[in-house]
Motif scaffolding. Structure first.
Motif, short mmCIF file in Angstrom:
data_model
loop_
_atom_site.label_atom_id
_atom_site.label_comp_id
_atom_site.label_asym_id
_atom_site.label_seq_id
_atom_site.Cartn_x
_atom_site.Cartn_y
_atom_site.Cartn_z
N THR A 129 -0.36 54.41 -68.63
CA THR A 129 0.69 55.31 -69.03
C THR A 129 1.31 54.75 -70.05
O THR A 129 1.39 53.57 -70.55
CB THR A 129 1.57 55.67 -67.87
OG1 THR A 129 2.48 54.54 -67.58
CG2 THR A 129 0.80 56.26 -66.59
N GLY A 130 2.23 55.44 -70.68
CA GLY A 130 3.05 55.21 -71.94
C GLY A 130 4.09 54.08 -71.49
O GLY A 130 4.55 53.53 -72.58
N GLY A 131 4.27 54.07 -70.45
CA GLY A 131 5.25 53.04 -69.80
C GLY A 131 4.69 51.66 -69.39
O GLY A 131 5.35 50.93 -68.88
N GLY A 132 3.16 51.67 -69.65
CA GLY A 132 2.58 50.62 -69.41
C GLY A 132 2.24 50.27 -67.71
O GLY A 132 1.79 49.20 -67.34
N THR B 4 -2.87 56.93 -60.70
CA THR B 4 -4.22 57.22 -60.29
C THR B 4 -4.38 58.59 -59.39
O THR B 4 -3.25 59.20 -58.86
CB THR B 4 -4.65 56.30 -59.09
OG1 THR B 4 -4.51 54.97 -59.42
CG2 THR B 4 -5.98 56.33 -58.47
N ILE B 5 -5.24 59.22 -59.84
CA ILE B 5 -5.56 60.52 -59.60
C ILE B 5 -6.61 60.48 -58.27
O ILE B 5 -7.78 59.91 -58.45
CB ILE B 5 -5.96 61.55 -60.18
CG1 ILE B 5 -4.79 61.98 -61.41
CG2 ILE B 5 -6.39 63.08 -59.61
CD1 ILE B 5 -5.03 62.70 -62.71
N GLY C 167 -2.28 66.23 -71.60
CA GLY C 167 -0.79 65.65 -71.54
C GLY C 167 0.00 66.49 -70.33
O GLY C 167 1.22 66.16 -70.54
N VAL C 168 -0.73 66.97 -69.24
CA VAL C 168 0.07 67.65 -68.31
C VAL C 168 0.56 66.87 -67.11
O VAL C 168 1.29 67.06 -66.36
CB VAL C 168 -0.67 68.68 -67.72
CG1 VAL C 168 -0.76 69.84 -68.99
CG2 VAL C 168 -2.11 68.41 -67.29
N PHE C 169 -0.05 65.43 -67.06
CA PHE C 169 0.40 64.42 -65.95
C PHE C 169 1.16 63.63 -66.10
O PHE C 169 0.88 63.00 -67.45
CB PHE C 169 -0.95 64.00 -65.52
CG PHE C 169 -1.72 64.77 -64.65
CD1 PHE C 169 -1.58 65.07 -63.13
CD2 PHE C 169 -3.10 65.33 -65.05
CE1 PHE C 169 -2.31 65.91 -62.60
CE2 PHE C 169 -3.88 66.18 -64.55
CZ PHE C 169 -3.61 66.40 -62.95
N LEU C 170 2.31 63.20 -65.43
CA LEU C 170 3.04 62.19 -65.98
C LEU C 170 3.47 61.18 -64.75
O LEU C 170 3.14 61.73 -63.46
CB LEU C 170 4.84 62.84 -66.19
CG LEU C 170 4.70 63.97 -67.19
CD1 LEU C 170 5.95 64.76 -67.33
CD2 LEU C 170 4.22 63.32 -68.76
N ASP C 171 3.57 59.92 -65.04
CA ASP C 171 3.87 59.08 -63.88
C ASP C 171 5.38 59.11 -63.50
O ASP C 171 6.11 60.37 -64.04
CB ASP C 171 3.70 57.36 -64.43
CG ASP C 171 4.60 57.11 -65.36
OD1 ASP C 171 5.73 57.80 -65.62
OD2 ASP C 171 4.50 56.02 -66.10
N SER C 172 5.63 58.46 -62.25
CA SER C 172 7.12 58.73 -61.67
C SER C 172 8.30 58.35 -62.99
O SER C 172 9.33 58.62 -62.69
CB SER C 172 7.22 57.63 -60.72
OG SER C 172 7.09 56.33 -61.10
N GLY C 173 8.09 57.71 -63.95
CA GLY C 173 9.01 57.53 -65.33
C GLY C 173 8.99 58.48 -66.13
O GLY C 173 9.82 58.67 -67.02
N THR D 240 -2.21 57.76 -71.06
CA THR D 240 -2.42 57.37 -72.38
C THR D 240 -3.89 56.84 -72.78
O THR D 240 -4.40 56.96 -73.67
CB THR D 240 -1.57 56.48 -73.18
OG1 THR D 240 -1.46 55.24 -72.25
CG2 THR D 240 -0.08 56.79 -73.43
N ALA D 241 -4.50 56.11 -71.59
CA ALA D 241 -5.65 55.61 -71.68
C ALA D 241 -6.49 55.56 -70.29
O ALA D 241 -5.75 55.39 -69.12
CB ALA D 241 -5.52 54.20 -72.27
#
Length: 72
Positions: free
Chosen positions: A10-13, A17-18, A43-49, A54-55
């Motif tokens: 994620t963008g937050g490093g 997991t899905i 770009g529809v899934f986001l982590d808890s932050g 991103t990769a």
């Protein structure tokens, strides 16, 4: 029961997991890669932050056997 686990950075490093229950078999690696690219691109899934995926990190097919134990 088998599951397909798709892991992303994620963008937050962090890693997100899905998990997909009972995936269609045989699992086609090229279709998994395409699906993961589409998930990132949408770009529809986001982590808890609140960070987007991103990769691609990894994908794996997990086979688990569960045996219930009677406690009677």
């Amino acid at each position: 029961m088998k599951t397909l686990e798709l892991s992303f950075l994620t963008g937050g490093g962090k890693t997100a997991t899905i998990v997909i229950d009972q995936p269609k078999e045989p699992v086609d690696p090229s279709q998994v890669k395409t699906a993961m690219e589409n998930i990132i691109g949408a770009g529809v899934f986001l982590d808890s932050g609140g960070n987007s995926y991103t990769a691609m990190k990894s994908a794996r097919l997990v086979d688990r056997t569960v045996t219930e134990i009677s406690l009677d």
